[in-house]
Write a protein that holds these residues in place. Sequence first.
Motif, PDB file in Angstrom:
ATOM      1  N   PRO A 350      33.947  52.718  44.657  1.00  0.00           N
ATOM      2  CA  PRO A 350      33.470  52.313  43.243  1.00  0.00           C
ATOM      3  C   PRO A 350      33.684  50.702  43.067  1.00  0.00           C
ATOM      4  CG  PRO A 350      35.582  53.385  43.159  1.00  0.00           C
ATOM      5  CD  PRO A 350      35.102  53.571  44.572  1.00  0.00           C
ATOM      6  N   VAL A 351      32.607  50.173  42.349  1.00  0.00           N
ATOM      7  CA  VAL A 351      32.945  48.805  42.222  1.00  0.00           C
ATOM      8  C   VAL A 351      32.841  48.478  40.778  1.00  0.00           C
ATOM      9  CG1 VAL A 351      31.699  46.456  42.859  1.00  0.00           C
ATOM     10  CG2 VAL A 351      31.649  48.181  44.439  1.00  0.00           C
ATOM     11  N   VAL A 352      33.721  47.787  40.033  1.00  0.00           N
ATOM     12  CA  VAL A 352      33.678  47.196  38.948  1.00  0.00           C
ATOM     13  C   VAL A 352      33.762  45.584  38.643  1.00  0.00           C
ATOM     14  CG1 VAL A 352      35.186  46.949  36.794  1.00  0.00           C
ATOM     15  CG2 VAL A 352      35.164  49.048  37.903  1.00  0.00           C
ATOM     16  N   ALA A 353      33.046  44.951  38.005  1.00  0.00           N
ATOM     17  CA  ALA A 353      32.807  43.459  37.923  1.00  0.00           C
ATOM     18  C   ALA A 353      33.350  43.109  36.533  1.00  0.00           C
ATOM     19  CB  ALA A 353      31.270  42.948  38.105  1.00  0.00           C
ATOM     20  N   ILE A 354      34.111  42.009  36.670  1.00  0.00           N
ATOM     21  CA  ILE A 354      34.446  41.232  35.493  1.00  0.00           C
ATOM     22  C   ILE A 354      33.747  39.951  35.304  1.00  0.00           C
ATOM     23  CG2 ILE A 354      36.318  40.034  34.650  1.00  0.00           C
ATOM     24  CD1 ILE A 354      38.262  42.223  36.039  1.00  0.00           C
ATOM     25  N   ALA A 355      33.242  39.629  34.097  1.00  0.00           N
ATOM     26  CA  ALA A 355      32.299  38.462  34.055  1.00  0.00           C
ATOM     27  C   ALA A 355      33.046  37.726  32.953  1.00  0.00           C
ATOM     28  CB  ALA A 355      30.846  39.018  33.697  1.00  0.00           C
ATOM     29  N   GLY A 356      32.428  36.176  33.105  1.00  0.00           N
ATOM     30  CA  GLY A 356      32.919  35.445  32.021  1.00  0.00           C
ATOM     31  C   GLY A 356      31.723  35.501  30.911  1.00  0.00           C
TER      32      GLY A 356
END
Length: 415
Positions: A350-356
């Motif tokens: 599983p992949v979670v992305a944190i974005a500005g």
Amino acid sequence: MMADHRNTSWAALSPAHDLQNTIPPSMRILVCPSGFKGSLQPDVAADCIEAGIHAVDPKAIVKKAPLVDGGEGFTHALVAATKGIVHKIPVKGPVGHMVPSFFGILGAKVGEPCTAVIEMAAAAGLSLVPRGQRNPGATTTYGVGELILAAIDAGASRILLGCGDSGTCDGGAGMLQALGARLLDQDGHDLPVAAGGESLTQLHSIDLSRVDERVWKTNIDAAVNWHNVLCGDRGVAAIFGPQKGATVAQVQLLSNAMDRLARVASEVLHDEDAGFCPGSGASGGLGTGLRLIGARLWPRYDIIMQYIDIDGLFHDCDLVLTAEGGIDDQTPRGKIPAEIARRAKLHQLPVVAIAGTIGPGARVNYEAGIDAFTCIIQRPMSLDDAVCEAEKLTMESAECVMRLLMIGRMLGGHV
């Protein structure tokens, strides 16, 4: 009489509850962010995410692998990976003023050529363009040419040049002029030096006979976004011009300039598809300028993986956290979060992305393998404030991801 479960339910979610027990102590998390353009370098972003994870679960096993894609951080990442040296020099920046810059010399094994590494962002990056002067029709890549000559002066016979995070759209014209090329109008007059992409509307021919002869003897490999092309509806001016400050009128003007550059480059390179060559639009068309001096363009991960084993990162992991300054419909077109997600899915992770920031069309990233994404900005604030607080906001965002994950584990145990 119905039992009152309210206190029990809220206790399960309160800070006093030991949420750390809901995730096995051996949970293994791979943290592999890109940088946040103009704000956080990849290694700092990784440290912030790790801190957020450990704020919730101190026993989590975190493997940090900050990644670069040719933009900011490219030089330092490859220098660190090879135990090389960074050289600092001043160059002409994107708006014409001198700026502090740098290039690296990689640590070499016996028999290997002296290899320099350059990131164009160190001389012509968007972060070097003051907000009030963001005009991609006027910014220049002249300093990139100066970095190339400095690397050759330092003894490099091979140059790795990272394309990314540019603040320019001059097709590499400034770089070519710094190396000795002449850009001529229809009357045979030189175009103004370092005048930016709009000047290319007058381009008629390019004379490469005065380019420093050492350039032709140097192997230049450029790490580019393979999806970026110079011309057309998906050309560099249309797609990236607005991000660099171009108005609607300027986008059209720059598109015309890139079309003219493509026609001239096609004649020089004997390639009728020069305007649509993969990577030709990288860094505001710098990819095309690099082709004109004999450089070879490569999908950026082909270069990076020579020094960083990306695929080897996914072994012994339960979860992948990645990050970047912005998640939008361009992310699947070669950006690090999508590339990481694609490779993670080969390992069923599983992949979670944190974005500005989260931009238009971001939902397309679900199809690219990113299972969830979140924005570090959770309250109204100015961009300047967000940049100043980026470390704290990124840490808090990672903490929030972990708390939500723990709640999911808790719910999973009761269904």
